[in-house]
Design a protein around this motif. Structure first.
Motif, mmCIF file in Angstrom:
data_model
loop_
_atom_site.group_PDB
_atom_site.id
_atom_site.type_symbol
_atom_site.label_atom_id
_atom_site.label_comp_id
_atom_site.label_asym_id
_atom_site.label_seq_id
_atom_site.Cartn_x
_atom_site.Cartn_y
_atom_site.Cartn_z
ATOM 1 N N VAL A 178 -3.833 6.748 3.734
ATOM 2 C CA VAL A 178 -3.206 5.491 4.170
ATOM 3 C C VAL A 178 -2.782 5.549 5.644
ATOM 4 O O VAL A 178 -3.139 4.665 6.428
ATOM 5 N N PRO A 179 -2.034 6.600 6.041
ATOM 6 C CA PRO A 179 -1.586 6.638 7.447
ATOM 7 C C PRO A 179 -2.742 6.669 8.451
ATOM 8 O O PRO A 179 -2.594 6.232 9.588
ATOM 9 N N ASP B 45 0.846 4.163 -5.973
ATOM 10 C CA ASP B 45 -0.029 5.326 -6.168
ATOM 11 C C ASP B 45 -1.486 4.909 -6.091
ATOM 12 O O ASP B 45 -2.317 5.559 -5.458
ATOM 13 N N SER B 46 -1.764 3.803 -6.799
ATOM 14 C CA SER B 46 -3.170 3.370 -6.849
ATOM 15 C C SER B 46 -3.283 1.919 -7.297
ATOM 16 O O SER B 46 -2.333 1.358 -7.870
ATOM 17 N N VAL B 47 -4.469 1.358 -7.030
ATOM 18 C CA VAL B 47 -4.814 0.023 -7.515
ATOM 19 C C VAL B 47 -6.173 0.166 -8.190
ATOM 20 O O VAL B 47 -7.119 0.676 -7.584
ATOM 21 N N TYR C 235 -8.029 7.675 -0.434
ATOM 22 C CA TYR C 235 -8.137 7.527 1.019
ATOM 23 C C TYR C 235 -6.775 7.724 1.694
ATOM 24 O O TYR C 235 -5.730 7.469 1.082
ATOM 25 N N ARG D 14 -8.121 2.317 4.756
ATOM 26 C CA ARG D 14 -8.238 1.312 3.693
ATOM 27 C C ARG D 14 -9.508 0.471 3.842
ATOM 28 O O ARG D 14 -10.229 0.252 2.876
ATOM 29 N N GLU E 76 0.820 -1.220 0.000
ATOM 30 C CA GLU E 76 0.000 0.000 0.000
ATOM 31 C C GLU E 76 0.855 1.272 0.000
ATOM 32 O O GLU E 76 0.542 2.242 -0.672
ATOM 33 N N ARG E 77 1.953 1.268 0.778
ATOM 34 C CA ARG E 77 2.758 2.493 0.930
ATOM 35 C C ARG E 77 3.731 2.705 -0.229
ATOM 36 O O ARG E 77 4.375 3.725 -0.330
ATOM 37 N N LEU F 249 -8.689 2.670 -6.419
ATOM 38 C CA LEU F 249 -8.323 3.089 -5.064
ATOM 39 C C LEU F 249 -7.024 3.873 -5.177
ATOM 40 O O LEU F 249 -6.035 3.372 -5.725
ATOM 41 N N VAL F 250 -7.042 5.109 -4.679
ATOM 42 C CA VAL F 250 -5.856 5.966 -4.747
ATOM 43 C C VAL F 250 -5.315 6.159 -3.329
ATOM 44 O O VAL F 250 -6.074 6.562 -2.427
ATOM 45 N N MET F 251 -4.037 5.840 -3.150
ATOM 46 C CA MET F 251 -3.435 5.969 -1.827
ATOM 47 C C MET F 251 -3.119 7.448 -1.571
ATOM 48 O O MET F 251 -2.413 8.074 -2.350
#
Lengths: 79, 79
Positions: B10-11, A34-36, B8, B15, A30-31, B38-40
């Motif tokens: 992440v920290p 950029d995106s999934v 969303y 998620r 996740e870290r 999904l964009v981190m």
């Protein structure tokens, strides 16, 4: 950072498999991403790519579907 | 067809919430969409957009988070 895309066949009912591999990818990377992106497809497609480079394609892999191996392959592309 | 994006933080650990709303969107609209991304993100972000048009933003909605209402809002944008 990178974008992972999971294209899956909607009529084939591959959503659960796509969400499962997405979860594994997010848990591990996740870290670093950029995106999934989940892409709705058809005609039996189940393909995973990292920045447009295919790392898994059901058309070639057949029934072989090792989520951990897929995550490791993705990790090697984003490192 | 349309693309839905869920950005969303992440920290902040958002998620699970992002995946939950993604699942609801797919259950209701999978056959009307091109993709769900999904964009981190970070800094407390939780924003959902349809073809770049925001339909939910935590910065404005505060603690209000009604998944069914969000799916209805998205449906009205893709119809």
């Amino acid at each position: 950072m990178s974008t992972v895309e999971i294209e899956y066949c909607v009529p084939c009912g591959f959503r659960e498999r796509a969400v499962r591999v997405q979860q594994a990818i997010l848990s591990g990377l996740e870290r670093e991403l950029d995106s999934v992106r989940l892409v709705m497809g058809d005609h039996g497609v189940f393909r995973i790519s990292v920045d447009d480079e295919t790392v898994y394609d059901k058309a070639e892999a057949g029934d072989e579907f090792d989520v951990d191996a897929i995550v490791r392959e993705i990790r090697s592309h984003v490192a």
